[in-house]
Design a protein around this motif. Structure first.
Motif, PDB file in Angstrom:
ATOM      1  N   ASN A 272      -7.716 -28.880 -19.258  1.00 14.13           N
ATOM      2  CA  ASN A 272      -7.002 -27.758 -18.648  1.00 14.13           C
ATOM      3  C   ASN A 272      -6.953 -27.872 -17.135  1.00 14.13           C
ATOM      4  O   ASN A 272      -5.997 -27.410 -16.492  1.00 14.13           O
ATOM      5  CB  ASN A 272      -7.662 -26.441 -19.043  1.00 14.13           C
ATOM      6  CG  ASN A 272      -7.440 -26.084 -20.503  1.00 14.13           C
ATOM      7  OD1 ASN A 272      -6.596 -26.669 -21.176  1.00 14.13           O
ATOM      8  ND2 ASN A 272      -8.206 -25.133 -20.994  1.00 14.13           N
ATOM      9  N   SER A 273      -7.977 -28.500 -16.560  1.00 16.77           N
ATOM     10  CA  SER A 273      -8.027 -28.642 -15.105  1.00 16.77           C
ATOM     11  C   SER A 273      -6.925 -29.540 -14.563  1.00 16.77           C
ATOM     12  O   SER A 273      -6.632 -29.502 -13.363  1.00 16.77           O
ATOM     13  CB  SER A 273      -9.406 -29.167 -14.678  1.00 16.77           C
ATOM     14  OG  SER A 273     -10.415 -28.204 -14.939  1.00 16.77           O
ATOM     15  N   LEU A 274      -6.315 -30.350 -15.419  1.00 17.96           N
ATOM     16  CA  LEU A 274      -5.171 -31.157 -14.973  1.00 17.96           C
ATOM     17  C   LEU A 274      -4.095 -30.270 -14.355  1.00 17.96           C
ATOM     18  O   LEU A 274      -3.526 -30.601 -13.306  1.00 17.96           O
ATOM     19  CB  LEU A 274      -4.578 -31.923 -16.163  1.00 17.96           C
ATOM     20  CG  LEU A 274      -5.365 -33.101 -16.711  1.00 17.96           C
ATOM     21  CD1 LEU A 274      -4.821 -33.507 -18.078  1.00 17.96           C
ATOM     22  CD2 LEU A 274      -5.312 -34.281 -15.741  1.00 17.96           C
ATOM     23  N   LEU A 275      -3.819 -29.154 -15.003  1.00 20.19           N
ATOM     24  CA  LEU A 275      -2.782 -28.233 -14.531  1.00 20.19           C
ATOM     25  C   LEU A 275      -3.353 -27.157 -13.620  1.00 20.19           C
ATOM     26  O   LEU A 275      -2.933 -27.006 -12.474  1.00 20.19           O
ATOM     27  CB  LEU A 275      -2.069 -27.589 -15.720  1.00 20.19           C
ATOM     28  CG  LEU A 275      -1.062 -26.481 -15.376  1.00 20.19           C
ATOM     29  CD1 LEU A 275       0.088 -27.030 -14.552  1.00 20.19           C
ATOM     30  CD2 LEU A 275      -0.547 -25.816 -16.661  1.00 20.19           C
ATOM     31  N   ILE A 276      -4.321 -26.407 -14.124  1.00 16.31           N
ATOM     32  CA  ILE A 276      -4.770 -25.233 -13.375  1.00 16.31           C
ATOM     33  C   ILE A 276      -5.517 -25.614 -12.110  1.00 16.31           C
ATOM     34  O   ILE A 276      -5.578 -24.832 -11.159  1.00 16.31           O
ATOM     35  CB  ILE A 276      -5.626 -24.301 -14.251  1.00 16.31           C
ATOM     36  CG1 ILE A 276      -6.975 -24.930 -14.588  1.00 16.31           C
ATOM     37  CG2 ILE A 276      -4.878 -23.903 -15.507  1.00 16.31           C
ATOM     38  CD1 ILE A 276      -7.907 -23.998 -15.339  1.00 16.31           C
ATOM     39  N   GLY A 277      -6.069 -26.840 -12.069  1.00 14.19           N
ATOM     40  CA  GLY A 277      -6.786 -27.280 -10.879  1.00 14.19           C
ATOM     41  C   GLY A 277      -5.917 -27.449  -9.659  1.00 14.19           C
ATOM     42  O   GLY A 277      -6.430 -27.580  -8.539  1.00 14.19           O
ATOM     43  N   GLU A 278      -4.605 -27.462  -9.854  1.00 15.80           N
ATOM     44  CA  GLU A 278      -3.684 -27.529  -8.713  1.00 15.80           C
ATOM     45  C   GLU A 278      -3.334 -26.134  -8.193  1.00 15.80           C
ATOM     46  O   GLU A 278      -2.693 -26.018  -7.140  1.00 15.80           O
ATOM     47  CB  GLU A 278      -2.401 -28.259  -9.119  1.00 15.80           C
ATOM     48  CG  GLU A 278      -2.602 -29.697  -9.556  1.00 15.80           C
ATOM     49  CD  GLU A 278      -3.172 -30.585  -8.455  1.00 15.80           C
ATOM     50  OE1 GLU A 278      -3.024 -30.240  -7.262  1.00 15.80           O
ATOM     51  OE2 GLU A 278      -3.784 -31.614  -8.789  1.00 15.80           O
ATOM     52  N   ILE A 279      -3.766 -25.100  -8.898  1.00 18.03           N
ATOM     53  CA  ILE A 279      -3.394 -23.734  -8.523  1.00 18.03           C
ATOM     54  C   ILE A 279      -4.625 -22.894  -8.176  1.00 18.03           C
ATOM     55  O   ILE A 279      -4.586 -22.064  -7.263  1.00 18.03           O
ATOM     56  CB  ILE A 279      -2.584 -23.079  -9.661  1.00 18.03           C
ATOM     57  CG1 ILE A 279      -1.298 -23.893  -9.903  1.00 18.03           C
ATOM     58  CG2 ILE A 279      -2.234 -21.629  -9.331  1.00 18.03           C
ATOM     59  CD1 ILE A 279      -0.510 -23.470 -11.125  1.00 18.03           C
ATOM     60  N   ILE A 280      -5.718 -23.122  -8.909  1.00 17.99           N
ATOM     61  CA  ILE A 280      -6.963 -22.391  -8.650  1.00 17.99           C
ATOM     62  C   ILE A 280      -8.135 -23.365  -8.766  1.00 17.99           C
ATOM     63  O   ILE A 280      -7.977 -24.503  -9.209  1.00 17.99           O
ATOM     64  CB  ILE A 280      -7.146 -21.206  -9.630  1.00 17.99           C
ATOM     65  CG1 ILE A 280      -6.874 -21.631 -11.079  1.00 17.99           C
ATOM     66  CG2 ILE A 280      -6.229 -20.047  -9.267  1.00 17.99           C
ATOM     67  CD1 ILE A 280      -8.022 -22.206 -11.813  1.00 17.99           C
ATOM     68  N   VAL A 281      -9.325 -22.923  -8.346  1.00 13.98           N
ATOM     69  CA  VAL A 281     -10.549 -23.674  -8.622  1.00 13.98           C
ATOM     70  C   VAL A 281     -10.956 -23.324 -10.051  1.00 13.98           C
ATOM     71  O   VAL A 281     -11.304 -22.173 -10.328  1.00 13.98           O
ATOM     72  CB  VAL A 281     -11.678 -23.299  -7.648  1.00 13.98           C
ATOM     73  CG1 VAL A 281     -12.972 -24.038  -8.022  1.00 13.98           C
ATOM     74  CG2 VAL A 281     -11.284 -23.632  -6.219  1.00 13.98           C
ATOM     75  N   PRO A 282     -10.899 -24.288 -10.977  1.00 16.64           N
ATOM     76  CA  PRO A 282     -11.254 -23.967 -12.363  1.00 16.64           C
ATOM     77  C   PRO A 282     -12.728 -23.575 -12.472  1.00 16.64           C
ATOM     78  O   PRO A 282     -13.605 -24.244 -11.931  1.00 16.64           O
ATOM     79  CB  PRO A 282     -10.976 -25.272 -13.118  1.00 16.64           C
ATOM     80  CG  PRO A 282     -10.045 -26.043 -12.232  1.00 16.64           C
ATOM     81  CD  PRO A 282     -10.440 -25.682 -10.832  1.00 16.64           C
ATOM     82  N   ASP A 283     -12.982 -22.499 -13.166  1.00 14.07           N
ATOM     83  CA  ASP A 283     -14.335 -22.013 -13.416  1.00 14.07           C
ATOM     84  C   ASP A 283     -14.715 -22.421 -14.840  1.00 14.07           C
ATOM     85  O   ASP A 283     -14.128 -21.947 -15.801  1.00 14.07           O
ATOM     86  CB  ASP A 283     -14.366 -20.487 -13.245  1.00 14.07           C
ATOM     87  CG  ASP A 283     -15.744 -19.893 -13.417  1.00 14.07           C
ATOM     88  OD1 ASP A 283     -16.482 -20.347 -14.309  1.00 14.07           O
ATOM     89  OD2 ASP A 283     -16.092 -18.952 -12.684  1.00 14.07           O
TER      90      ASP A 283
END
Length: 730
Positions: free
Chosen positions: A453-464
């Motif tokens: 999931n961090s592939l996508l969301i890591g460009e928008i937020i800091v994944p928790d």
């Protein structure tokens, strides 16, 4: 991150003779005539369609997709997202929010369903291998025939740069959200935390919190962040009065009786006194507190005198057909039956400002805001799901930054694109479903889903990557993953149930963590392999520190199936079963040249944290790793710099930490005719290690000579770093 691997593509994707072509390769065949292509920037395009009638929901066929390795990210339930793997359109589930293709083993194609106006888009496949896109507003009165910028398509040679560049193109073109580079990151992400949820669930109370903080302090690992999760609010029915799990709603802005009066013992009279006491006694830097996006799970109580000023009403819930094809979360049963007490969107800014102002007056420093995805079910009559989300999210973001004077916000249950492509300030959000300590089949899926999931969301937020138990059969597995995730690190231990050896591999004595620079993501050779169910693939996760890279290798096999289903196949003990082998290379750290420096000649020192071994190799050299079930290893990859014709050196970091290289802040050198002095700035304490092809003449710390050990076989230099925990020069 940057790379020379990507080049500008002058020929934009387009449809030729019914085939969607990218870089001269056929990606989709049998493309219908109503599909449109609109150029955007640098070889990227938007794909849309011509509709014959107006509707609030459309489904269009994009064409046939076959014979391309793919990974997609889809929502298996309304709140959460997981990966799926395959080679054709039939492998793509409904509610897919990212699709990455490998084309002819030469380049990558990224397909992103996005937001356009009041409409949200998702992808889905059919049994005939057709790829479809679905647009919906969530409001029967919000209809359209204009479908032009719903699906974004781009291509590149490097998958990580491709995703990053694409999100930046969308940020500029759409103007509705910000890339993580353009957001203020919350302060808590660099400090060790304790969340009360799995320790107490809704039974959290002041005595339990104090007991937990006392135990952490005695163990030498006092948290600097405390998150008081669900269980502190005034709701009806109350926690004590609701044994059957009726849908509760928020009745006012204050804490409940557990945090007032005699229940607090010597900690004062209310939440404000309690927080003041524990901050002073236990050295907490931040106290966050939980609430739901709509106030509570059932929203707010319209009959409450306190809530009437916000004009709430019971809003019925309408599920998207895409959500109904997957796991329907049981938490929605009561909501579906009784609706949400929804605050008038024109009053939501007042509600958040009042709510957060009260919390701030009690000493609260930030908030974890949960159940955010529920807004997509409530858009009817409010302009649709996207419009309602943006009204609520914008008000929330502004309230947090204005009230707490910092961007101290954790978003949760928010993994829909309504949120991702609407967030302009929120910079931390949960990356995956909850850590569930009592469900063995979810453990490896949790780590694998967070990485993908961090592939996508890591460009928008800091994944928790969520909390975990330090005293658990999977503690090292989760601890190692958190250490290289680039996210905050916090546990949810029950008071007295701790493994401080695990915690001390992540957390420094001052409570800070060695957080890697980016979001931890699967290595390139793992992108299209299922690390949970194919029975043969290890999961490798990479990240960068200031002067080195880090690779975590995890055996996630035989521990459940996608999506998470209770009672699925599980091999119970870590270390059980036949080991699975995989290949590791220093080059798995995709952007290693970014931190290598000008005097790097392509070789690396690779240190294995758990086995304590050091080897040197070229960037492209490969070695084998074999891991049993639920086992892992973490490798620090430090580029070997040439400081003279015959001197090679590479700092490794604190050898007993999972992310050893996170302790190295800077390096410099002074060359004289007879000697070379290498200066390394580090933080923390413990065993510091470095590779040197020659035995150093001496070692000093802040100009004081220190004893060191040199191993001539592998070149490992070891020195004990003691005393203060702040940055120092070696």
């Amino acid at each position: 991150m940057g790379s020379n691997e990507d080049i500008m593509i002058s020929v934009k994707p387009g449809v030729k003779g019914g085939t969607f072509m990218v870089r001269g390769a056929a990606v989709l065949t049998n493309v219908p005539a109503n599909i449109t292509v609109t150029p955007v920037n640098d070889g990227s395009v938007f794909v849309g369609a011509n509709a014959t009638s107006s509707s609030s929901r459309h489904v269009f066929n994009l064409g046939t997709l076959q014979e391309h390795r793919l990974v997609c990210l889809f929502r298996f339930k309304i709140w959460w997202m997981i990966p799926c793997f395959g080679t054709s359109g039939g492998d793509i589930p409904a509610e897919t929010q990212m699709l990455l293709l490998e084309v002819e083993n030469k380049f990558y194609v990224l397909i992103l369903p996005v937001l356009d106006g009041q409409f949200r888009t998702s992808l889905q496949g059919t049994p005939d291998n057709e790829l479809e896109f679905c647009i919906e507003s969530g409001d029967p009165d919000v209809q359209t025939t204009k479908i032009k910028e719903q699906v974004f398509v781009n291509s590149g040679n490097n998958p990580f740069n491709l995703i990053r560049n694409s999100i930046k193109i969308l940020e500029k073109h759409k103007g509705t959200f910000k890339h993580i580079d353009n957001k203020q990151k919350p302060e808590h992400i660099d400090w060790f935390g304790w969340n009360t949820w799995d320790a107490f669930y809704c039974n959290v109370d002041p005595e339990g919190i104090k007991d937990g903080l006392e135990n952490f302090s005695k163990g030498g690992c006092p948290p600097k962040l405390l998150t008081i999760d669900e269980g502190w609010q005034n709701i009806f029915p109350s926690y004590a009065e609701n044994p059957t799990g009726e849908l509760s709603r928020l009745i006012n802005l204050e804490e409940n009786a557990k945090f007032k009066g005699s229940k607090l013992d010597k900690s004062g009279k209310n939440l404000r006194d309690f927080i003041k006491t524990i901050k002073q006694k236990y050295g907490l830097k931040y106290v966050y507190i939980w609430h739901a996006m709509a106030g509570y799970w059932g929203g707010v109580l319209p009959e409450s005198e306190v809530m009437k000023k916000y004009n709430p009403k019971i809003q019925p819930v309408v599920q998207s057909p895409g959500n109904l094809t997957h796991v329907v979360c049981s938490t929605l049963d009561n909501i579906q039956e009784k609706g949400i007490g929804l605050i008038d969107p024109s009053k939501i800014r007042d509600f958040y400002n009042d709510f957060h102002s009260y919390q701030a007056s009690c000493g609260v420093d930030g908030v974890k805001v949960d159940v955010q995805g529920v807004l997509e079910l409530l858009g009817a009559g409010y302009g649709g799901r996207v419009s309602l989300t943006r009204q609520y999210l914008g008000a929330l973001e502004d309230s947090v930054t204005e009230t707490f004077k910092s961007n101290n916000l954790i978003c949760s249950m928010s993994l829909n694109t309504d949120f991702l492509y609407s967030t302009k300030k929120a910079a931390a959000a949960r990356a995956t479903e909850d850590f569930m300590p009592n469900e063995p089949t979810f453990q490896t899926l949790h780590v694998a889903a967070a990485a993908f999931n961090s592939l996508l969301i890591g460009e928008i937020i800091v994944p928790d990557w969520d909390m975990f138990y330090s005293d658990h059969i999977t503690a090292e597995f989760h601890g190692a993953a958190r250490a290289l995730s680039g996210s905050a690190v916090y546990v949810s231990d029950k008071p007295g149930s701790h493994d401080f050896d695990i915690i001390k591999k992540i957390v420094l004595p001052d409570g800070s963590i060695l957080r890697a620079r980016y979001a931890g993501r699967p290595t390139r050779d793992c992108l299209f392999n299922d690390p949970v169910t194919d029975g043969k693939s290890l999961l490798k996760i990479w990240n960068l520190n200031k002067l080195s890279g880090v690779i975590g290798v995890f055996n996630c096999q035989r521990a459940g199936i996608w999506p998470p289903i209770k009672g699925s196949i599980y091999m119970p003990a870590p270390g059980s079963g036949t080991p699975i082998s995989g290949i590791v290379s220093a080059g798995d750290v995709d952007a290693l040249e970014e931190v290598a420096g000008e005097n790097w000649r392509g070789h690396c020192a690779v240190y294995a944290c758990l086995s304590g071994s050091l080897k040197t190799m070229s960037k492209d050299a490969k070695f084998q790793v074999a891991l049993e079930h639920l086992k892992c290893e973490v490798f620090t990859v430090s580029p070997i710099r040439a400081f003279s014709e015959d001197l090679r050196f590479a700092p490794i970091g604190l050898l007993d930490m999972y992310n050893s290289g996170g302790a190295v802040e800077a390096m410099d050198s002074e060359n004289k005719s007879s000697e070379c002095k290498i200066k390394v700035r580090i933080r923390g304490c413990g065993r510091f290690g470095a590779y040197s092809n020659k035995k150093p003449k001496c070692c000093s710390m802040n100009e004081k000579d220190e004893e060191f050990i040199y191993n001539p076989i592998d070149g490992l230099v070891t020195v004990k770093v003691e005393g203060e925990y702040s940055s120092r020069e070696m």
